[in-house]
Design a protein around this motif. Structure first.
Motif, short mmCIF file in Angstrom:
data_model
loop_
_atom_site.label_atom_id
_atom_site.label_comp_id
_atom_site.label_asym_id
_atom_site.label_seq_id
_atom_site.Cartn_x
_atom_site.Cartn_y
_atom_site.Cartn_z
N ALA A 232 0.82 -1.21 0.00
CA ALA A 232 0.00 0.00 0.00
C ALA A 232 0.86 1.26 0.00
CB ALA A 232 -0.94 0.00 1.20
N GLY A 233 0.48 2.21 -0.87
CA GLY A 233 1.16 3.49 -0.94
C GLY A 233 2.29 3.54 -1.96
N PHE B 184 -2.98 1.21 -3.77
CA PHE B 184 -3.45 0.64 -2.50
C PHE B 184 -4.20 -0.63 -2.90
CE2 PHE B 184 -2.55 4.91 -1.22
CZ PHE B 184 -2.11 4.79 0.09
N SER C 75 -7.72 -1.54 -1.73
CA SER C 75 -8.66 -0.43 -1.70
C SER C 75 -9.88 -0.69 -2.58
CB SER C 75 -7.95 0.85 -2.17
OG SER C 75 -8.87 1.91 -2.27
N VAL D 23 -6.92 2.86 7.95
CA VAL D 23 -5.86 3.61 7.28
C VAL D 23 -4.89 4.12 8.34
CG1 VAL D 23 -7.09 5.82 7.27
CG2 VAL D 23 -5.39 5.35 5.51
N THR D 24 -3.61 4.07 8.03
CA THR D 24 -2.59 4.55 8.96
C THR D 24 -2.18 5.98 8.58
OG1 THR D 24 -0.74 3.77 7.61
CG2 THR D 24 -1.70 2.19 9.19
N SER E 121 0.83 6.92 7.95
CA SER E 121 1.75 6.76 6.82
C SER E 121 1.00 6.62 5.50
CB SER E 121 2.64 5.54 7.05
OG SER E 121 3.44 5.30 5.92
N GLN E 122 -0.09 5.85 5.51
CA GLN E 122 -0.88 5.68 4.29
C GLN E 122 -1.59 6.97 3.91
OE1 GLN E 122 -3.23 2.29 5.44
NE2 GLN E 122 -1.75 0.85 4.58
N LYS F 40 1.02 8.99 2.13
CA LYS F 40 1.29 8.46 0.79
C LYS F 40 0.14 8.71 -0.18
CE LYS F 40 4.55 4.97 2.29
NZ LYS F 40 4.83 3.55 2.48
N ALA F 41 -1.08 8.71 0.31
CA ALA F 41 -2.25 8.92 -0.54
C ALA F 41 -2.45 10.38 -0.91
CB ALA F 41 -3.50 8.39 0.15
N GLN G 214 -10.09 0.51 2.91
CA GLN G 214 -9.48 -0.81 2.94
C GLN G 214 -10.20 -1.67 3.95
OE1 GLN G 214 -4.93 0.00 2.27
NE2 GLN G 214 -5.65 1.28 3.93
#
Length: 170
Positions: free
Chosen positions: A76-77, A110, A113, A140-141, A143-144, A147-148, A169
């Motif tokens: 992911a990302g 992702f 997703s 979702v974190t 970090s994600q 990145k998104a 997700q």
């Protein structure tokens, strides 16, 4: 004769979020109406290929669309490059590689997703707080989230009023 062919990608757009399956669409032409599609991962590694048929047939520019599947998607990302081009069926040393009128679009993958939510940042929000607030809808974190949303320059400073994408997700 001054006929010219071309390829234009309408979907996905730059920095779109994509899953392990996504649609590539646009207008274009290629040998016998074939549009080639490649997806490259980090370092230019080839992840998958696909093809679409242009409605313009063998001689015209027309609409095309194809579903692309990533059999072994990255984590992911990860940023991917989607290449779309007029197919070049010639020998390796004939014509440009991978094909004519190659267009590239950078996307963010992702794999699990099923779309994304849009969150409008309010005064006092933090990315940690946003990730917690979205827990009923998606896992979702922070970090994600970063990145998104390539527009985030500093994760400790997000602007009120900005709109953030959060991948949905499982």
């Amino acid at each position: 004769m001054g006929l010219v062919s071309d390829v234009r990608v309408r979907q996905p757009r730059a920095n779109d979020l994509v899953g392990r399956r996504f649609v590539v669409a646009g207008i274009g032409g290629g040998f016998e109406g074939t549009i080639g599609i490649r997806v490259l991962g980090p370092g230019g590694k080839l992840l998958t290929t696909a093809f679409a048929q242009s409605s313009g047939g063998g001689i015209g520019v027309g609409d095309f669309s194809a579903e692309v599947r990533l059999p072994d998607p990255p984590r992911a990302g990860t940023r991917l490059t989607v290449q779309v081009f007029g197919d070049n069926p010639g020998l390796p040393d004939e014509g440009p590689s991978p094909g004519f009128h190659t267009r590239e679009v950078e996307v963010i993958c992702f794999p699990d997703s099923q779309g994304h939510l849009i969150y409008r940042v309010e005064a006092g929000d933090t990315l940690t707080g946003i990730a917690r607030a979205l827990k009923p809808y998606t896992r979702v974190t922070v970090s994600q989230l970063v990145k998104a949303n390539p527009a985030i320059d500093d994760p400790d400073r997000i602007r009120a009023g900005s709109r953030l994408r959060a991948p949905v997700q499982g």
